[in-house]
Design a protein around this motif. Structure first.
Motif, short mmCIF file in Angstrom:
data_model
loop_
_atom_site.label_atom_id
_atom_site.label_comp_id
_atom_site.label_asym_id
_atom_site.label_seq_id
_atom_site.Cartn_x
_atom_site.Cartn_y
_atom_site.Cartn_z
N PHE A 43 5.50 11.32 -6.16
CA PHE A 43 6.17 10.12 -5.70
C PHE A 43 5.20 9.26 -4.89
O PHE A 43 4.12 9.71 -4.52
CB PHE A 43 7.43 10.45 -4.89
N LEU A 44 5.60 8.03 -4.67
CA LEU A 44 4.81 7.11 -3.85
C LEU A 44 5.48 7.01 -2.48
O LEU A 44 6.71 6.91 -2.39
CB LEU A 44 4.74 5.72 -4.48
N GLU A 45 4.65 7.01 -1.43
CA GLU A 45 5.16 6.88 -0.08
C GLU A 45 4.48 5.69 0.57
O GLU A 45 3.25 5.58 0.55
CB GLU A 45 4.87 8.16 0.71
N GLY A 46 5.27 4.83 1.13
CA GLY A 46 4.73 3.65 1.79
C GLY A 46 5.78 3.00 2.66
O GLY A 46 6.91 3.46 2.75
N ILE A 47 5.38 1.95 3.29
CA ILE A 47 6.30 1.21 4.14
C ILE A 47 6.92 0.10 3.31
O ILE A 47 6.22 -0.70 2.68
CB ILE A 47 5.57 0.63 5.36
N GLY A 48 8.22 0.08 3.29
CA GLY A 48 8.93 -0.95 2.56
C GLY A 48 9.32 -2.09 3.48
O GLY A 48 9.41 -1.92 4.69
N PHE A 100 0.84 -1.18 0.00
CA PHE A 100 0.00 0.00 0.00
C PHE A 100 0.88 1.23 0.00
O PHE A 100 1.77 1.37 0.85
CB PHE A 100 -0.91 -0.02 1.22
N ALA A 101 0.66 2.15 -0.93
CA ALA A 101 1.45 3.38 -1.03
C ALA A 101 0.52 4.56 -1.28
O ALA A 101 -0.50 4.44 -1.97
CB ALA A 101 2.47 3.26 -2.15
N ASP A 102 0.90 5.69 -0.72
CA ASP A 102 0.16 6.93 -0.95
C ASP A 102 0.78 7.68 -2.11
O ASP A 102 2.01 7.74 -2.25
CB ASP A 102 0.22 7.83 0.30
N ARG A 103 -0.06 8.27 -2.93
CA ARG A 103 0.40 9.11 -4.03
C ARG A 103 0.63 10.50 -3.46
O ARG A 103 -0.29 11.14 -2.97
CB ARG A 103 -0.62 9.13 -5.15
N MET A 104 1.87 10.95 -3.52
CA MET A 104 2.27 12.19 -2.87
C MET A 104 2.76 13.22 -3.89
O MET A 104 3.16 12.86 -5.00
CB MET A 104 3.40 11.91 -1.87
N LEU A 105 2.71 14.46 -3.47
CA LEU A 105 3.28 15.56 -4.24
C LEU A 105 4.37 16.22 -3.41
O LEU A 105 4.19 16.43 -2.20
CB LEU A 105 2.22 16.63 -4.55
N ARG A 106 5.49 16.55 -4.03
CA ARG A 106 6.47 17.42 -3.40
C ARG A 106 6.27 18.79 -4.04
O ARG A 106 6.30 18.94 -5.26
CB ARG A 106 7.90 16.94 -3.63
#
Length: 157
Positions: free
Chosen positions: A145-150, A1-7
């Protein structure tokens, strides 16, 4: 599961300050009020804040009837790199939709830019109100970018 993020990034050329309100720079004397405000968030909101950030960073808050109801601050400030990471933006749930987070974020951004720093922040793409707030202040999309737990897999190489 990853969140779609903006920088997002802002500099003196793109910044469009919010109409000035009664936001003021928070100091260590405001720590109790700040922690109380973050306590009104969902699990994890207060975990993103540590007292050293207030001591070493830039935080602006807004009071209504003697109560801190909105805040914006920094996760880190690096003069040597000319950069600061804005975050810890949180309006009290009962005071949302009044522009308070925008006023606080504008105060932090203006202070960082006055120190000659560029400001960056990360925001979940699905958080429409926050994305709108930052874009209205002149923050521009630097990247997605995608943010999630690896999870590191051990085993054969």
């Amino acid at each position: 599961f990853a969140d779609r993020m903006l920088r997002l990034v802002v500099d003196a050329g793109s910044f469009r300050p919010a109409a000035h309100g009664a936001a003021f720079r928070l100091r260590m004397d405001d720590l109790d009020a700040l922690q109380t405000l973050y306590g009104h968030g969902e699990a994890g909101d207060a975990d993103a804040f540590a007292p050293y950030q207030l001591e070493q960073g830039v935080f602006y808050g807004l009071m209504v009837d003697g109560k801190l109801v909105s805040v914006a601050g920094t996760h880190l400030v690096s003069p040597s790199y000319g950069l600061a990471a804005l975050g810890n933006v949180f309006p009290h749930p009962a005071y949302r939709g009044r522009g308070y987070a925008s006023i606080c974020t504008s105060g932090v951004t203006a202070a960082l830019l006055a120190e000659g720093l560029d400001a960056v922040l990360n925001v979940n793409e699905a958080n429409g109100p926050a994305v709108h707030l930052y874009r209205r202040l002149g923050y521009l999309v630097y990247c997605r970018f995608l943010e999630g737990i690896g999870e590191r897999k051990m085993g054969n190489k």
